[in-house]
Design an enzyme around this catalytic site. Structure first.
Site, short mmCIF file in Angstrom:
data_model
loop_
_atom_site.label_atom_id
_atom_site.label_comp_id
_atom_site.label_asym_id
_atom_site.label_seq_id
_atom_site.Cartn_x
_atom_site.Cartn_y
_atom_site.Cartn_z
CG ASP A 183 74.52 -9.43 81.14
OD1 ASP A 183 74.21 -8.35 80.64
OD2 ASP A 183 75.70 -9.74 81.41
CB ALA A 231 77.36 -13.96 72.04
NE ARG A 290 82.50 -12.49 85.77
CZ ARG A 290 82.30 -11.17 85.64
NH1 ARG A 290 82.44 -10.39 86.70
NH2 ARG A 290 81.98 -10.65 84.49
CG ASN A 328 78.93 2.43 78.99
OD1 ASN A 328 77.77 2.77 78.76
ND2 ASN A 328 79.60 1.57 78.22
CE LYS A 366 75.92 -13.01 81.75
NZ LYS A 366 77.02 -12.10 82.13
CB SER A 382 37.20 -38.38 105.95
OG SER A 382 36.66 -37.13 106.29
CD GLU A 405 84.90 -0.58 78.23
OE1 GLU A 405 84.68 -1.58 78.93
OE2 GLU A 405 84.07 0.35 78.11
NE ARG A 417 52.05 -30.41 90.76
CZ ARG A 417 51.98 -31.71 90.48
NH1 ARG A 417 51.43 -32.55 91.31
NH2 ARG A 417 52.49 -32.16 89.35
#
Ligand code: UD1
Ligand code: MG
Length: 454
Positions: A108, A13, A18, A173, A25, A391, A158, A319
């Site tokens: 992430d 979420a 950044r 952590n 993200k 060709s 933290e 491709r």
């Protein structure tokens, strides 16, 4: 692993500000696959999980990617971003359905390995109520610190809330947390937001579990497994780690990479035994290369199937929908898209083959183009078995060249050519003998006349 059931909750979420990108993200790509898809693939490889994905309120695209990768995934929306524990509780209904193991994993963190997820689950099977991943980063700033006493895990603090001495702790952590299903909700519901950031921290689960006399443990892993991606620089660093892993796996599977550090693989690239990849080759998603094939330098291959002993490149582009059968040769500056090239056929120089079939053993001459697009729709070109295309032919689709037919070089072919026939689609050559000599004569006459009148 035993028959313990598992629920994995993927937190996705976050805004990812950044990344400086319009794209959420977790939809950024690593080795041709989204960060979220990597995490979901690791979960699937670890086996036996139900999966819930927690997305932000404006993240329809994230929900769609989760469903595309894992149709049975349940998607939950965290309407306000109030911390990692708050995000987990967005999936409360899934937790309440019950599971022996509950894995909380960040969307992430794409480098996490299936074995590590299994290790976390083993810790639960061995009696832990909470298990976390510890690691020792080069720079611990920003990470939660693990407070331990011998082998015991006491709490996670933290960074924003840590004292100077706690900040000196190097064991950090990794973020992922595993809960025993029996006590997960009881622990999660006790988490409050009395901290510097005013967020519901998932990390508080450790101290709460201890307060409830439930055991918590930490397992140490290497930094690359848990490094989260917050910026484009971290995305690039993770790409390097991922490429390194993919190259290593290819080498171990018997693929020859002449200069591994120059080859870029996609997470799903499948390379058979005795395949040779020369330096500077890039693979997009969806490629299979069968045994004994060679991909020469500077080729770009995506969504293509390369058959046994085929040779591609140098400087070739395959491709999506390019299917090369056994012993096909696709040479320099040849582009193939949505086309079946049957066994032994060759297109060795400067061609575009799109929306086509090239029959077995056919030879497509230098500069041949399938003119597949009329500005509105795409049309097919069908080249028969053993045909010879001279060709610089332009094959204006829809068009069919019969088995064994010849097309003269420089032709513009707008109608079907029957089998074993010759088609010449070009103006007849005209030769005017002595024409240039006469021209020169006229010019020198003109000069003399001009001098005489001066
Ligand atoms: C978290 C850990 C920290 C750890 C670090 C490892 C907590 C409180 N802290 O910190 O101890 O060292 O990860 O990288 O867990 N998310 C949501 N909703 C929210 C908040 C976060 O879905 O309301 C998601 C984010 O999208 C992300 C993950 O949870 O995928 C982690 O959030 P983030 O803000 O990156 O936590 P950190 O501060 O890095
Ligand atoms: Mg983070």
């Amino acid at each position: 692993m035993s028959a313990r059931t598992c629920l994995a909750i993927v937190l996705a979420a976050g805004e990812g500000t950044r990344m400086r990108s319009a794209r959420p993200k977790v939809l950024h790509a690593l080795a041709g696959r989204s960060l979220l898809a990597h995490v979901l693939a690791a979960l699937q490889a670890a086996g036996g999980t139900r999966t819930a994905v927690v997305v932000g309120p404006a993240h329809d695209a994230v929900a769609a990617e989760a469903r595309a990768q894992l149709p049975e995934a349940q998607v939950f929306v965290q309407s306000e971003r109030r911390g990692t524990a708050h995000a987990v509780l967005a999936a409360r209904r899934a937790i309440a359905r019950g599971a022996d193991d509950i894995l909380v994993i960040f969307g992430d963190t794409p480098l996490i390995r299936p074995q590590t997820l299994q290790k976390l689950r083993s810790a639960l099977a061995d009696g832990a109520a909470v298990a976390v991943l510890g690691f020792r980063p080069a720079d611990p700033a920003g990470y939660g610190r693990l407070l331990t006493h011998g082998a015991e895990l006491l709490a996670i603090v933290e960074d924003a809330d840590a004292s100077a001495s706690e900040r000196a702790i190097t064991l950090c952590n990794g973020g992922l947390v595993a809960f025993s299903g029996k006590t997960a909700l009881a622990i999660l519901e006790k988490i409050d937001c009395n901290n510097r950031k005013g967020e519901f921290y998932l990390t508080d689960a450790v101290a709460i579990a201890r307060g409830m006399k439930l055991p918590a443990v930490a397992l140490e892993v290497t930094e690359d497994e848990v490094s989260g991606i917050n910026s484009k620089a971290q995305l690039a660093a993770a790409e390097a780690v991922m490429q390194q892993r993919l190259r290593q796996a290819a080498l171990e599977a018997g693929v020859t990479l002449v200069a591994p550090e120059t080859v870029y693989l996609a997470a799903d690239t499948k390379l058979g035994k005795d395949v040779v990849i020369e330096p500077y080759v890039v693979f997009g998603p969806g490629v299979v290369v069968e045994q004994g094939a060679t991909i020469r330098s500077f080729s770009h291959v995506q969504g293509a199937h390369v058959g046994k002993d085929a040779i591609v490149g140098p400087f070739a582009r395959l491709r999506p929908g390019a299917k090369l059968e056994q012993d096909v040769h696709i040479g320099n500056f040849v582009e193939v898209k949505e086309a079946l090239i049957e066994a032994g056929a060759k297109a060795n120089h400067l061609s575009y083959i799109g929306d086509a079939r090239v029959g077995a053993g056919a030879n497509v001459g230098a500069g041949t183009i399938t003119c597949n697009y009329d500005g509105e729709a795409k049309h097919r070109t069908d080249i028969g078995k053993g045909a010879f295309i001279g060709s610089n032919a332009a094959l204006v689709a829809p068009v069919k060249i019969g088995d064994g037919a010849y097309v003269g070089s420089g032709s513009v072919i707008t109608g079907d050519v029957p089998a074993d026939s010759l088609a010449l689609g070009r103006a007849r050559q005209v030769v005017k003998e002595g024409w240039v000599k006469r021209l020169r004569g006229l010019k020198s006459l003109g000069k003399k006349a001009a001098q005489a009148s001066d």
